[in-house]
Design a protein around this motif. Structure first.
Motif, PDB file in Angstrom:
ATOM      1  N   PRO A   1      15.501   5.792  -3.447  1.00  0.00           N
ATOM      2  CA  PRO A   1      15.204   6.221  -5.018  1.00  0.00           C
ATOM      3  C   PRO A   1      14.707   7.668  -5.003  1.00  0.00           C
ATOM      4  CG  PRO A   1      14.122   4.219  -4.581  1.00  0.00           C
ATOM      5  CD  PRO A   1      14.955   4.687  -3.346  1.00  0.00           C
ATOM      6  N   SER A   2      13.904   8.052  -4.206  1.00  0.00           N
ATOM      7  CA  SER A   2      13.561   9.634  -3.973  1.00  0.00           C
ATOM      8  C   SER A   2      14.864  10.369  -3.603  1.00  0.00           C
ATOM      9  CB  SER A   2      12.498   9.774  -3.197  1.00  0.00           C
ATOM     10  OG  SER A   2      11.187   9.077  -3.735  1.00  0.00           O
ATOM     11  N   ALA A   3      15.668   9.875  -2.772  1.00  0.00           N
ATOM     12  CA  ALA A   3      16.628  10.758  -2.173  1.00  0.00           C
ATOM     13  C   ALA A   3      17.644  11.084  -3.463  1.00  0.00           C
ATOM     14  CB  ALA A   3      17.402  10.054  -1.249  1.00  0.00           C
ATOM     15  N   GLN A   4      17.907   9.974  -4.229  1.00  0.00           N
ATOM     16  CA  GLN A   4      18.655  10.190  -5.637  1.00  0.00           C
ATOM     17  C   GLN A   4      18.257  11.078  -6.482  1.00  0.00           C
ATOM     18  OE1 GLN A   4      19.802   6.678  -7.808  1.00  0.00           O
ATOM     19  NE2 GLN A   4      20.470   5.522  -5.899  1.00  0.00           N
TER      20      GLN A   4
ATOM     21  N   GLY B   1       6.759   9.462  -9.412  1.00  0.00           N
ATOM     22  CA  GLY B   1       7.520   9.460 -10.556  1.00  0.00           C
ATOM     23  C   GLY B   1       8.112   8.208 -11.023  1.00  0.00           C
ATOM     24  N   GLU B   2       9.340   7.945 -10.515  1.00  0.00           N
ATOM     25  CA  GLU B   2      10.317   6.810 -10.706  1.00  0.00           C
ATOM     26  C   GLU B   2      10.721   6.311  -9.292  1.00  0.00           C
ATOM     27  OE1 GLU B   2      13.556   8.736 -12.507  1.00  0.00           O
ATOM     28  OE2 GLU B   2      12.190   8.926 -14.546  1.00  0.00           O
TER      29      GLU B   2
ATOM     30  N   LEU C   1       1.142  -1.157  -0.099  1.00  0.00           N
ATOM     31  CA  LEU C   1      -0.077  -0.011  -0.092  1.00  0.00           C
ATOM     32  C   LEU C   1       1.132   1.268   0.007  1.00  0.00           C
ATOM     33  CD1 LEU C   1      -2.646  -1.004   2.859  1.00  0.00           C
ATOM     34  CD2 LEU C   1      -2.729  -1.208   0.470  1.00  0.00           C
ATOM     35  N   ASP C   2       2.269   1.220   0.415  1.00  0.00           N
ATOM     36  CA  ASP C   2       2.950   2.207   0.519  1.00  0.00           C
ATOM     37  C   ASP C   2       3.968   2.561  -0.563  1.00  0.00           C
ATOM     38  OD1 ASP C   2       4.095   3.830   3.305  1.00  0.00           O
ATOM     39  OD2 ASP C   2       5.773   3.032   1.971  1.00  0.00           O
ATOM     40  N   TRP C   3       3.898   3.838  -0.945  1.00  0.00           N
ATOM     41  CA  TRP C   3       4.687   4.026  -2.220  1.00  0.00           C
ATOM     42  C   TRP C   3       6.167   4.099  -1.778  1.00  0.00           C
ATOM     43  CZ3 TRP C   3       1.436   8.991  -3.615  1.00  0.00           C
ATOM     44  CH2 TRP C   3       0.263   8.700  -4.192  1.00  0.00           C
TER      45      TRP C   3
ATOM     46  N   GLU D   1       8.568   2.165  -4.177  1.00  0.00           N
ATOM     47  CA  GLU D   1       9.814   2.638  -4.894  1.00  0.00           C
ATOM     48  C   GLU D   1      10.931   1.858  -4.625  1.00  0.00           C
ATOM     49  OE1 GLU D   1      10.940   6.776  -4.433  1.00  0.00           O
ATOM     50  OE2 GLU D   1      11.577   6.213  -2.218  1.00  0.00           O
ATOM     51  N   THR D   2      11.097   1.115  -3.315  1.00  0.00           N
ATOM     52  CA  THR D   2      12.231   0.814  -3.032  1.00  0.00           C
ATOM     53  C   THR D   2      12.471  -0.872  -3.466  1.00  0.00           C
ATOM     54  OG1 THR D   2      12.493   1.874  -0.962  1.00  0.00           O
ATOM     55  CG2 THR D   2      13.730  -0.070  -1.032  1.00  0.00           C
ATOM     56  N   LEU D   3      11.262  -1.363  -3.477  1.00  0.00           N
ATOM     57  CA  LEU D   3      11.173  -2.679  -4.071  1.00  0.00           C
ATOM     58  C   LEU D   3      11.328  -2.754  -5.433  1.00  0.00           C
ATOM     59  CD1 LEU D   3       7.866  -4.161  -2.243  1.00  0.00           C
ATOM     60  CD2 LEU D   3      10.117  -4.949  -1.741  1.00  0.00           C
ATOM     61  N   LEU D   4      10.976  -1.695  -6.195  1.00  0.00           N
ATOM     62  CA  LEU D   4      11.149  -1.656  -7.507  1.00  0.00           C
ATOM     63  C   LEU D   4      12.621  -1.406  -7.840  1.00  0.00           C
ATOM     64  CD1 LEU D   4       7.837   0.266  -8.685  1.00  0.00           C
ATOM     65  CD2 LEU D   4       8.564  -1.859  -9.343  1.00  0.00           C
ATOM     66  N   ALA D   5      13.222  -0.679  -6.879  1.00  0.00           N
ATOM     67  CA  ALA D   5      14.554  -0.197  -7.476  1.00  0.00           C
ATOM     68  C   ALA D   5      15.662  -1.352  -7.156  1.00  0.00           C
ATOM     69  CB  ALA D   5      15.032   1.026  -6.343  1.00  0.00           C
ATOM     70  N   ILE D   6      15.232  -2.268  -6.298  1.00  0.00           N
ATOM     71  CA  ILE D   6      16.110  -3.532  -6.034  1.00  0.00           C
ATOM     72  C   ILE D   6      15.591  -4.812  -6.947  1.00  0.00           C
ATOM     73  CG2 ILE D   6      16.764  -2.755  -3.878  1.00  0.00           C
ATOM     74  CD1 ILE D   6      15.085  -4.615  -2.654  1.00  0.00           C
ATOM     75  N   ASP D   7      14.661  -4.232  -7.966  1.00  0.00           N
ATOM     76  CA  ASP D   7      14.222  -5.528  -8.641  1.00  0.00           C
ATOM     77  C   ASP D   7      13.570  -6.565  -8.160  1.00  0.00           C
ATOM     78  OD1 ASP D   7      14.941  -4.341 -10.935  1.00  0.00           O
ATOM     79  OD2 ASP D   7      17.251  -5.019 -10.704  1.00  0.00           O
TER      80      ASP D   7
END
Length: 273
Positions: free
Chosen positions: A254-257, A46-47, A17-19, A23-29
């Motif tokens: 990911p957002s920090a980057q 966004g990304e 439920l949590d963005w 974003e972290t799950l997506l960033a670590i594939d």
């Protein structure tokens, strides 16, 4: 051809439920089967982009449990703000909660801890460590290249008269500290790292560089163009305003980057003009 036994996690799918978790799950594939409010995620975060194969479970506060039950995930991952939904979500799959922005903690360290926790849970530890290393390397590079600037006021508009100003305990401030850039906002902030104020409060920092993070609520841009209050702020009058694309203000690495990259690019562009 003989096929050996697969790890139980090899094809596991994770729902959230949590963005910030998303974003972290997506960033670590890590394989993600379902994320709530995807169109809003793409507007605010966004990304990384959510794959089209990922189902949308509806509102973060009112997920579509019937849809989730059609293809139950290995686990549903939440943050404490969604803990009230745990009993209903647990009927479908186990629920695990991950905290971020806990009062009195170091936000930068907490983002790395969350990354490692999700890497361990999904058996994507190497990818999690890579995300941490890539973030640290990016920050180090940007710290070397970023121009000097007056203290920054980082805001997001709630409406044409009110903004969130980000300070202690926020992602934006954590990135500023890593980049060794000054934050003009020294007032107390809430657990999420912002103060909600009228735009007149920004006038107390006449020398600050104003950083507006999108998205802007509908109609706000037009209202600001006619707002005497806004137009008379020293930073607006002297064109010391930079506008950044959406960066999730309650995000993780990911957002920090993304914030570090877009901020330094905007400051360099302004510095060159």
């Amino acid at each position: 051809m003989l096929v050996g036994p697969q790890s139980s996690l090899a094809s596991s799918q994770w729902a959230t439920l949590d963005w910030t978790i998303a974003e972290t799950l997506l960033a670590i594939d890590a394989p993600v089967s379902s994320v709530a409010q995807q169109s809003d995620y793409h507007q605010w975060v966004g990304e990384p982009r959510i794959p089209e194969s990922t189902t949308d479970m509806g509102l973060r506060t009112q997920p579509n449990l019937e849809l989730l039950a059609q293809a139950p995930p290995e686990q549903t991952l939440i943050s404490p703000m969604f803990s009230g939904l745990t009993p209903r979500l647990e009927r479908i799959a186990p629920v695990t909660s991950f905290a971020l922005y806990s009062p009195g903690t170091d936000t930068w360290q907490e983002m790395q801890t969350l990354t490692r926790q999700l890497g361990e849970l999904t058996e994507h530890q190497p990818q999690a460590e890579q995300l941490i290393e890539d973030t640290q390397a990016l920050i180090a590079t940007l710290r070397e290249s970023r121009p000097e600037t007056s203290p920054l006021l980082m805001v997001q508009f709630m409406d044409a008269r009110h903004v969130r100003v980000f300070g202690e305990n926020s992602l934006y401030n954590a990135v500023l500290e890593q980049l060794e850039l000054p934050n003009a906002w020294d007032q107390s902030t809430n657990a999420w790292g912002f103060s909600l104020v009228g735009i007149e409060a920004l006038a107390a920092h006449p020398d600050a560089q104003l950083v507006v993070v999108k998205p802007l609520p509908a109609g706000v841009e037009e209202q600001l163009a006619k707002s005497g209050l806004w137009q008379h702020l020293p930073s607006v009058r002297e064109e010391r305003v930079i506008t950044l694309p959406p960066v999730w203000s309650f995000g993780a690495l990911p957002s920090a980057q993304r914030f570090a990259r877009t901020l330094v690019t905007a400051l360099e562009t302004q510095h060159d003009d």
